[in-house]
Motif scaffolding. Structure first.
Motif, mmCIF file in Angstrom:
data_model
loop_
_atom_site.group_PDB
_atom_site.id
_atom_site.type_symbol
_atom_site.label_atom_id
_atom_site.label_comp_id
_atom_site.label_asym_id
_atom_site.label_seq_id
_atom_site.Cartn_x
_atom_site.Cartn_y
_atom_site.Cartn_z
ATOM 1 N N UNK B 1 27.000 46.417 36.980
ATOM 2 C CA UNK B 1 28.427 46.206 36.729
ATOM 3 C C UNK B 1 28.603 45.004 35.807
ATOM 4 N N UNK B 2 29.414 45.207 34.786
ATOM 5 C CA UNK B 2 29.637 44.109 33.843
ATOM 6 C C UNK B 2 30.622 43.101 34.443
ATOM 7 N N UNK B 3 30.593 41.925 33.873
ATOM 8 C CA UNK B 3 31.433 40.844 34.409
ATOM 9 C C UNK B 3 32.911 41.213 34.390
ATOM 10 N N UNK B 4 33.328 41.832 33.294
ATOM 11 C CA UNK B 4 34.739 42.216 33.167
ATOM 12 C C UNK B 4 35.114 43.204 34.274
ATOM 13 N N UNK B 5 34.240 44.170 34.469
ATOM 14 C CA UNK B 5 34.525 45.194 35.490
ATOM 15 C C UNK B 5 34.614 44.550 36.870
ATOM 16 N N UNK B 6 33.758 43.575 37.070
ATOM 17 C CA UNK B 6 33.759 42.919 38.378
ATOM 18 C C UNK B 6 35.064 42.147 38.594
ATOM 19 N N UNK B 7 35.521 41.495 37.536
ATOM 20 C CA UNK B 7 36.770 40.736 37.663
ATOM 21 C C UNK B 7 37.954 41.661 37.975
ATOM 22 N N UNK B 8 37.920 42.835 37.361
ATOM 23 C CA UNK B 8 38.975 43.820 37.656
ATOM 24 C C UNK B 8 38.895 44.244 39.108
ATOM 25 N N UNK B 9 37.672 44.506 39.545
ATOM 26 C CA UNK B 9 37.482 44.926 40.942
ATOM 27 C C UNK B 9 37.913 43.812 41.898
ATOM 28 N N UNK B 10 37.649 42.602 41.498
ATOM 29 C CA UNK B 10 38.009 41.472 42.364
ATOM 30 C C UNK B 10 39.515 41.410 42.613
ATOM 31 N N UNK B 11 40.276 41.671 41.556
ATOM 32 C CA UNK B 11 41.730 41.634 41.721
ATOM 33 C C UNK B 11 42.204 42.754 42.626
ATOM 34 N N UNK B 12 41.529 43.871 42.519
ATOM 35 C CA UNK B 12 41.941 45.041 43.288
ATOM 36 C C UNK B 12 41.481 44.922 44.742
ATOM 37 N N UNK B 13 40.251 44.585 44.914
ATOM 38 C CA UNK B 13 39.707 44.529 46.270
ATOM 39 C C UNK B 13 38.635 43.446 46.370
ATOM 40 N N UNK B 14 38.991 42.267 46.843
ATOM 41 C CA UNK B 14 37.999 41.187 46.959
ATOM 42 C C UNK B 14 36.800 41.585 47.810
ATOM 43 N N UNK B 15 37.044 42.376 48.806
ATOM 44 C CA UNK B 15 35.943 42.756 49.692
ATOM 45 C C UNK B 15 34.917 43.617 48.954
ATOM 46 N N UNK B 16 35.425 44.593 48.213
ATOM 47 C CA UNK B 16 34.504 45.438 47.449
ATOM 48 C C UNK B 16 33.822 44.636 46.349
ATOM 49 N N UNK B 17 34.565 43.688 45.787
ATOM 50 C CA UNK B 17 33.969 42.849 44.744
ATOM 51 C C UNK B 17 32.843 41.997 45.319
ATOM 52 N N UNK B 18 33.063 41.509 46.521
ATOM 53 C CA UNK B 18 32.021 40.714 47.175
ATOM 54 C C UNK B 18 30.785 41.568 47.440
ATOM 55 N N UNK B 19 31.033 42.759 47.929
ATOM 56 C CA UNK B 19 29.922 43.663 48.224
ATOM 57 C C UNK B 19 29.117 43.962 46.957
#
Lengths: 372, 187
Positions: B1-19
């Motif tokens: 997962x690229x950094x940008x994609x991760x940041x998007x995921x983080x905004x949407x779901x911190x838990x999934x981003x952490x995982x």
């Protein structure tokens, strides 16, 4: 570049630079799935403690995860359905003259059957919830499957007295430690924060400890058997102590993953460690400039006289249990004496072990001596 | 997962981003933390520290922008700092008398001359290349043995081999490394 011992140059692998660290992590993948799950669980626990922004939010601003866990009973659809069930039961019961469970036949009060069917409740619950219904008491058991295998139970009980339409449902919750659902200890108010009602087991729950202890004691029992069989056993015991305590988290693995069929197997196993991993790795790097290795008394009171010690690479020492103070004395480049006090079955003994380097450059136990 | 994609995921779901973060960088962070804490912390304490790193990342993502570098670099900086703090805390608890400054972790104080430093660096590069050239599972065995301080049994368990096989392979691998380095006059 000159090295004193045959493979000393490999110790440089112990202090990698940043680029090497990255390569190491890619080659070895030190975290297995269970480790990742534990770390994830720890993170969730800490995030829960620090703020409330960790979980996904629904449109109402509620935490989705919390709803999935235990708050489904607060969902409007559940309230409506539960009320409908009760009203139906009361009205139906009154009309049909059904008898309430447990109420004597001569009761003149209008009675109601308070059975809430599984089907009715299941329509209002979260997908990971199981419902058990009984006459007079409806049990809603929810099992949340997350990385911690958290389990909780929510019990919904109706009144034992004849139910009227305006009576509230009493909601109580218990964790899995409760023996019987009826012995629910915590009554909650709907407005309470749900999270605090769930007791989340940690990775170090009591069950795991029991397993570890059991294995450790078996291992120590084996050691005691060896000690009673031959005089050189105390020499092995030193090795055993080190192996067990080298990594308190993993020490039981050494037991469970080794296929010991006999005492000889254990002796060979430990001898194997003495000649390779233990001696070579831990003591071949001593130099003339260093004092004998002294050991700090461990503060860990959990050792329970199980001969606890830890090797401390950074300080190049072993952290030892209780007040025993073993030390390593260098006699020459190829010979060391290791002395340690330890708790044997028959009492506290002192072990003295001579270690010398063989033709292959490996350190081996040359002789051992133990005395009270 | 690229950094940008991760940041998007983080905004949407911190838990999934952490995982996702743990999946992708868990090994890297663990290795960094382990390198600082080994010898003074057990695995449980190290995992505790690793979790601290990820929690700090999640809580400080507002401080991270791509212009500051990759997420991996951000992670490594926090991992080192967190591990150093953990080391001090654990050492204090264990009543260790030595205190090590932060700088000591980053700069290996030595009395070596620039020439010796260079020579050492070249040797280390060669050593690592040699270890990697061993191929699997020998590379892993050597690294597990010398970096992770794993016992033969633990390595055997990890690689699903017998202890005896690991022991033999380790001996042969070390000998191979030594011969390679000797032949090329590094030893």
């Amino acid at each position: 570049m000159k090295y004193k011992n045959k493979y000393d140059f490999l110790n440089q692998l112990a202090e990698p630079d940043d680029a090497e660290l990255e390569e190491i992590s890619e080659i070895c993948n030190p975290l297995d799935n269970s480790s990742k799950s534990r770390i994830m669980a720890l993170c969730k626990e800490k995030m829960d403690m620090k703020n409330n922004n960790f979980y996904e939010k629904n449109d109402s601003g509620q935490n989705v995860d919390v709803i999935k866990k235990i708050s489904w009973y607060k969902h409007p659809s559940f309230t409506i359905a539960a009320s409908a069930v009760l009203i139906t039961a009361v009205v139906g019961g009154s009309l049909l003259g059904l008898k309430k469970f447990g109420v004597p036949d001569d009761t003149q009060t209008p009675e109601a059957v308070t059975t809430i069917s599984t089907t009715q409740l299941q329509t209002t619950k979260a997908s990971d919830t199981t419902i058990i219904s009984t006459t007079g008491t409806a049990f809603a058991k929810t099992t949340v499957s997350d990385t911690l295998s958290t389990t909780s139970e929510i019990i919904i009980t109706t009144q034992t007295e004849p139910v009227t339409a305006d009576e509230d449902i009493e909601i109580t919750t218990v964790n899995t430690e409760a023996e019987m659902p009826n012995e629910a200890v915590d009554e909650i108010q709907p407005q309470e924060t749900p999270e605090i009602l769930i007791e989340i087991p940690t990775q170090n729950d009591a069950e795991n400890y029991e397993i570890l202890d059991s294995d450790a004691y078996e291992f120590m029992d084996a050691y005691y058997k060896i000690a009673s069989l031959e005089s050189c056993a105390p020499g092995i015991s030193f090795d055993l102590k080190t192996i067990i305590s080298h990594d308190s988290f993993n020490y039981c693995v050494l037991v469970t993953d080794s296929d010991f069929q006999s005492v000889d197997d254990i002796r060979n196993y430990m001898h194997h460690y003495m000649t390779d991993s233990f001696i070579e790795k831990y003591h071949s790097s001593l130099t003339d400039d260093e004092d004998p290795i002294y050991f700090n008394a461990a503060e860990d009171e959990d050792s329970q006289q199980r001969l606890f010690c830890k090797y401390r690479r950074r300080t190049d020492s072993l952290v030892w249990c209780k007040d025993t103070v073993p030390f390593v004395e260098k006699l020459s480049d190829d010979a060391y004496t290791v002395s340690a006090e330890y708790y044997a079955v028959t009492g506290r003994k002192t072990l003295k072990m001579n270690v010398v380097r063989d033709n292959d450059g490996l350190f081996k136990i040359n002789s051992t001596e133990a005395y009270y | 997962m690229k950094d940008k994609e991760w940041l998007v995921l983080l905004k949407k779901s911190p838990q999934n981003a952490l995982s996702a973060l743990i999946d992708q960088y868990g090994n890297y962070v663990y290795t960094i933390v382990y390198s600082k804490l080994k010898g003074c912390a057990d695995r449980g304490e190290i995992e505790e520290c690793v979790s601290d790193v990820f929690v700090e990342i999640i809580q400080n993502t507002d401080k991270y922008t791509e212009s500051k570098g990759s997420l991996k670099v951000f992670l490594s900086v926090i991992a080192k700092r967190t591990a150093i703090n953990a080391f001090k805390r654990i050492s204090y608890r264990q009543n260790t008398t030595e205190f090590i400054n932060d700088e000591d972790f980053e700069i290996s104080a030595s009395n070596k001359t620039p020439y010796e430093e260079t020579e050492n660096k070249i040797f280390r590069e060669k050593l690592w290349d040699t270890v990697k050239s061993l191929g699997e599972p020998d590379s892993t065995i050597i690294i597990c043995q010398y970096f992770y301080d794993m016992t033969v049994s633990q390595i055997a368990n990890k690689l699903e081999m017998s202890s005896a096989a690991v022991h033999k392979r380790s001996q042969r691998a070390r000998e191979r490394i030594r011969k390679i380095l000797e032949n090329e006059k590094y030893l």
